[in-house]
Design a protein around this motif. Structure first.
Motif, PDB file in Angstrom:
ATOM      1  N   PRO A 222       0.806  -1.237   0.000  1.00 26.13           N
ATOM      2  CA  PRO A 222       0.000   0.000   0.000  1.00 26.13           C
ATOM      3  C   PRO A 222       0.832   1.277   0.000  1.00 26.13           C
ATOM      4  O   PRO A 222       0.516   2.229  -0.724  1.00 26.13           O
ATOM      5  CB  PRO A 222      -0.827  -0.138   1.290  1.00 26.13           C
ATOM      6  CG  PRO A 222      -0.927  -1.607   1.519  1.00 26.13           C
ATOM      7  CD  PRO A 222       0.363  -2.189   1.034  1.00 26.13           C
ATOM      8  N   TYR A 223       1.914   1.320   0.784  1.00 33.02           N
ATOM      9  CA  TYR A 223       2.713   2.542   0.844  1.00 33.02           C
ATOM     10  C   TYR A 223       3.464   2.786  -0.467  1.00 33.02           C
ATOM     11  O   TYR A 223       3.733   3.934  -0.832  1.00 33.02           O
ATOM     12  CB  TYR A 223       3.690   2.498   2.023  1.00 33.02           C
ATOM     13  CG  TYR A 223       4.758   1.429   1.960  1.00 33.02           C
ATOM     14  CD1 TYR A 223       5.942   1.631   1.259  1.00 33.02           C
ATOM     15  CD2 TYR A 223       4.588   0.207   2.611  1.00 33.02           C
ATOM     16  CE1 TYR A 223       6.927   0.655   1.203  1.00 33.02           C
ATOM     17  CE2 TYR A 223       5.567  -0.771   2.557  1.00 33.02           C
ATOM     18  CZ  TYR A 223       6.735  -0.551   1.856  1.00 33.02           C
ATOM     19  OH  TYR A 223       7.705  -1.525   1.801  1.00 33.02           O
ATOM     20  N   GLN A 224       3.787   1.709  -1.217  1.00 36.72           N
ATOM     21  CA  GLN A 224       4.437   1.874  -2.510  1.00 36.72           C
ATOM     22  C   GLN A 224       3.468   2.455  -3.531  1.00 36.72           C
ATOM     23  O   GLN A 224       3.836   3.307  -4.334  1.00 36.72           O
ATOM     24  CB  GLN A 224       4.991   0.536  -2.997  1.00 36.72           C
ATOM     25  CG  GLN A 224       6.170   0.017  -2.185  1.00 36.72           C
ATOM     26  CD  GLN A 224       6.547  -1.404  -2.559  1.00 36.72           C
ATOM     27  OE1 GLN A 224       5.679  -2.257  -2.767  1.00 36.72           O
ATOM     28  NE2 GLN A 224       7.845  -1.670  -2.643  1.00 36.72           N
ATOM     29  N   GLN A 225       2.217   1.969  -3.499  1.00 39.18           N
ATOM     30  CA  GLN A 225       1.194   2.493  -4.402  1.00 39.18           C
ATOM     31  C   GLN A 225       0.948   3.973  -4.127  1.00 39.18           C
ATOM     32  O   GLN A 225       0.855   4.793  -5.051  1.00 39.18           O
ATOM     33  CB  GLN A 225      -0.116   1.706  -4.241  1.00 39.18           C
ATOM     34  CG  GLN A 225      -1.259   2.191  -5.122  1.00 39.18           C
ATOM     35  CD  GLN A 225      -1.003   1.993  -6.602  1.00 39.18           C
ATOM     36  OE1 GLN A 225      -0.399   1.005  -7.011  1.00 39.18           O
ATOM     37  NE2 GLN A 225      -1.467   2.927  -7.431  1.00 39.18           N
ATOM     38  N   GLN A 226       0.874   4.335  -2.853  1.00 40.09           N
ATOM     39  CA  GLN A 226       0.677   5.736  -2.481  1.00 40.09           C
ATOM     40  C   GLN A 226       1.850   6.583  -2.942  1.00 40.09           C
ATOM     41  O   GLN A 226       1.665   7.705  -3.428  1.00 40.09           O
ATOM     42  CB  GLN A 226       0.504   5.845  -0.966  1.00 40.09           C
ATOM     43  CG  GLN A 226      -0.771   5.215  -0.435  1.00 40.09           C
ATOM     44  CD  GLN A 226      -0.768   5.090   1.078  1.00 40.09           C
ATOM     45  OE1 GLN A 226       0.131   5.572   1.768  1.00 40.09           O
ATOM     46  NE2 GLN A 226      -1.790   4.422   1.612  1.00 40.09           N
TER      47      GLN A 226
ATOM     48  N   ILE B  92       8.676  -0.423  10.919  1.00 38.59           N
ATOM     49  CA  ILE B  92       8.870  -1.503  11.892  1.00 38.59           C
ATOM     50  C   ILE B  92       7.545  -1.853  12.552  1.00 38.59           C
ATOM     51  O   ILE B  92       7.177  -3.031  12.679  1.00 38.59           O
ATOM     52  CB  ILE B  92       9.922  -1.098  12.947  1.00 38.59           C
ATOM     53  CG1 ILE B  92      11.309  -1.004  12.305  1.00 38.59           C
ATOM     54  CG2 ILE B  92       9.951  -2.112  14.098  1.00 38.59           C
ATOM     55  CD1 ILE B  92      12.390  -0.482  13.243  1.00 38.59           C
ATOM     56  N   ASP B  93       6.798  -0.838  12.981  1.00 32.12           N
ATOM     57  CA  ASP B  93       5.509  -1.065  13.644  1.00 32.12           C
ATOM     58  C   ASP B  93       4.535  -1.820  12.742  1.00 32.12           C
ATOM     59  O   ASP B  93       3.746  -2.645  13.213  1.00 32.12           O
ATOM     60  CB  ASP B  93       4.890   0.268  14.066  1.00 32.12           C
ATOM     61  CG  ASP B  93       5.669   0.960  15.179  1.00 32.12           C
ATOM     62  OD1 ASP B  93       6.448   0.265  15.868  1.00 32.12           O
ATOM     63  OD2 ASP B  93       5.507   2.181  15.351  1.00 32.12           O
ATOM     64  N   ALA B  94       4.602  -1.527  11.433  1.00 31.20           N
ATOM     65  CA  ALA B  94       3.686  -2.173  10.480  1.00 31.20           C
ATOM     66  C   ALA B  94       4.173  -3.543  10.027  1.00 31.20           C
ATOM     67  O   ALA B  94       3.459  -4.256   9.318  1.00 31.20           O
ATOM     68  CB  ALA B  94       3.489  -1.265   9.265  1.00 31.20           C
ATOM     69  N   GLY B  95       5.398  -3.920  10.425  1.00 27.90           N
ATOM     70  CA  GLY B  95       5.936  -5.224  10.043  1.00 27.90           C
ATOM     71  C   GLY B  95       6.664  -5.246   8.722  1.00 27.90           C
ATOM     72  O   GLY B  95       7.101  -6.318   8.278  1.00 27.90           O
TER      73      GLY B  95
END
Length: 472
Positions: A15-19, A189-192
């Motif tokens: 998801p963060y890459q798409q954003q 880190i928190d998101a794994g």
């Protein structure tokens, strides 16, 4: 055209890459040159591979002959980018020394030194590049990149990096119009998406730290001279402490050691092998086939440790690294974060990464997940400094080498994956207050670094410093 319309949903991206991809295309509607920051190990190559795929698809749909140039500064990075493009079915050519060229492909991966060389100006001119993507873009202030920008003034440009930082605290605004900043390392880190870590290091008052602080010779970029590092750090007693800490905390684990030089690597290999450890050296002079063999054997668990000089600081991908050992002092935040970042890639069966900082780099740069103001770094107004911590003011005399077995400089757990900085409610001891005052006034440690040392929040550190100053 609207560049934001080129971006497509890519279900293979996180998801963060798409954003991030959508933000980059949107920025191109407003400016030509964008720098994008995202931590080591979070998939920058995969991200720009998806961007390339979207651009190519748009070109096909609109009958446009779109040309894309991907730039790197080292052959190892070029090889890695090429392998990733092949994995995602992106046909491409390579323009680099010793490589067979095929200029028919609309996507080319090039060495910045080769593409800007005067002997290749005709080749470069015929490419008619529409987009330039630069890997490890913190190098973009070099003259070769200025030549590249001048060669393709109308191309859209993207530079990706984990560390938009320069050792002289200069910025990047003469190269890029703006920066897009991702989440922090702690958020990943928190998101794994990145692995937690345990961080061990030497004491601020250790003999090793005193040796490092006494170094007064620096190269043209501001980092320690290799010859000075070898003289101070490549010694029997310090290498013995290096081995002792590995045997105590990381024995049996698979990892990477970052050394000073080829000579230092050889000395480390010799002592580790005598202790029964399967270790090999890799550096820029290691033949490609031999390097590939070592890396394959390392990934399969047939080699325990690879010791190297910077070669795996940028672009090395092996998620199941269990420990990182830092044996080379540096003034470069870029080197520090890229080196520790090699161990933060998560993988099945790996609960944490172990970081053994045998040269006290966290005193200068903070911990890997410390908050950093990349916007200020981009503008050249960075609060992240590389002060010499008093080096040169009180040089240590030449000391007789002694047996360092069992280590008189014990490694300490600076922060563990099960603990959080800033949740220490214990009272300050007189000893801690004295050390805090010394580190702040004499060593000029920043608040961020002090927070990691004392495992307290920035607010607590600032409050306590105010009390100390008010009493003077």
């Amino acid at each position: 055209m609207n560049y934001k319309d080129i971006s497509r949903i890519d279900n293979s991206l996180r998801p963060y890459q798409q954003q991030a991809k959508e933000a980059i295309f949107l920025a191109w509607d407003e400016c030509d040159a964008v720098m994008f920051q995202m931590p080591t190990g979070t998939g920058k190559t995969r991200l720009f591979s998806s961007i390339i795929s979207d651009i190519k698809t748009w070109g096909v749909q609109n009958d446009e002959d779109v040309k894309i140039l991907i730039i790197a500064h080292r052959i190892e990075l070029i090889d890695q980018i090429s392998e990733n493009l092949e994995r995602y079915k992106v046909s491409h050519g390579i323009i680099a020394g010793g490589k067979q060229r095929d200029l028919r492909y609309p996507v080319q991966v090039a060495s910045v030194q080769t593409i800007t060389h005067r002997n290749n100006l005709d080749v470069a001119g015929d490419l008619n590049v529409n987009y330039i993507i630069v890997d490890e873009a913190h190098h973009c202030v070099a003259n070769s990149y200025k030549k590249l920008w001048d060669m393709y003034p109308n191309a859209k440009k993207l530079g990706v990096t984990a560390t938009p930082w320069r050792m002289n605290n200069g910025g990047f605004e003469r190269v890029f119009d703006r920066i897009i900043i991702s989440q922090s390392i702690q958020s990943f880190i928190d998101a794994g998406w990145l692995a937690p870590y345990d961080y061990y290091s030497i004491s601020i008052n250790s003999e090793i730290q005193k040796e490092i602080n006494s170094i007064t010779e620096f190269d043209v970029e501001g980092d320690y001279k290799i010859s000075a590092l070898e003289k101070k750090i490549d010694t029997t007693r310090i290498r013995a402490q290096l081995l002792d800490s590995y045997l105590k905390y990381a024995k049996g684990k698979k990892g990477i050691i970052y050394s000073i030089s080829r000579k230092h690597s050889d000395h480390i290999c010799q002592e580790y092998r005598e202790a029964g450890i399967n270790i090999v050296r890799i550096d820029s002079k290691t033949p490609k086939d031999e390097r590939k063999l070592y890396v394959d054997r390392f990934k399969k668990g047939l080699i325990d440790i690879i010791v190297n000089v910077d070669i795996f600081s940028e672009g090395f991908d092996c998620p199941d690294i269990e420990f990182i050992q830092l044996a080379r002092p540096t003034k470069s935040l870029v080197k520090y974060l890229q080196q520790v970042g090699r161990g933060l890639r998560p993988t099945a069966g790996k609960s944490i990464c172990l970081i053994l900082d045998n040269v006290g780099l966290h005193f200068q740069f903070g911990l890997p997940n410390s908050e950093r103001d990349w916007e200020k770094c981009f503008k050249g107004d960075s609060h992240i400094t590389t002060r010499r911590s008093g080096s040169g003011q009180s040089p240590m005399g030449v000391q007789k080498e002694r047996n360092f077995s069992e280590g008189t400089d014990e490694m300490q757990l600076i922060v563990g994956s099960h603990r959080e900085i800033g949740k220490n409610n214990n009272q300050w001891s007189e000893k801690d207050l004295e050390l805090l005052k010394t580190l702040y006034e004499e060593k000029q440690c920043s608040v961020e670094v002090l927070a990691t040392i004392f495992k307290r929040s920035d607010e607590e550190i600032n409050s306590k410093l105010s009390e100390i100053i008010s009493k003077q």
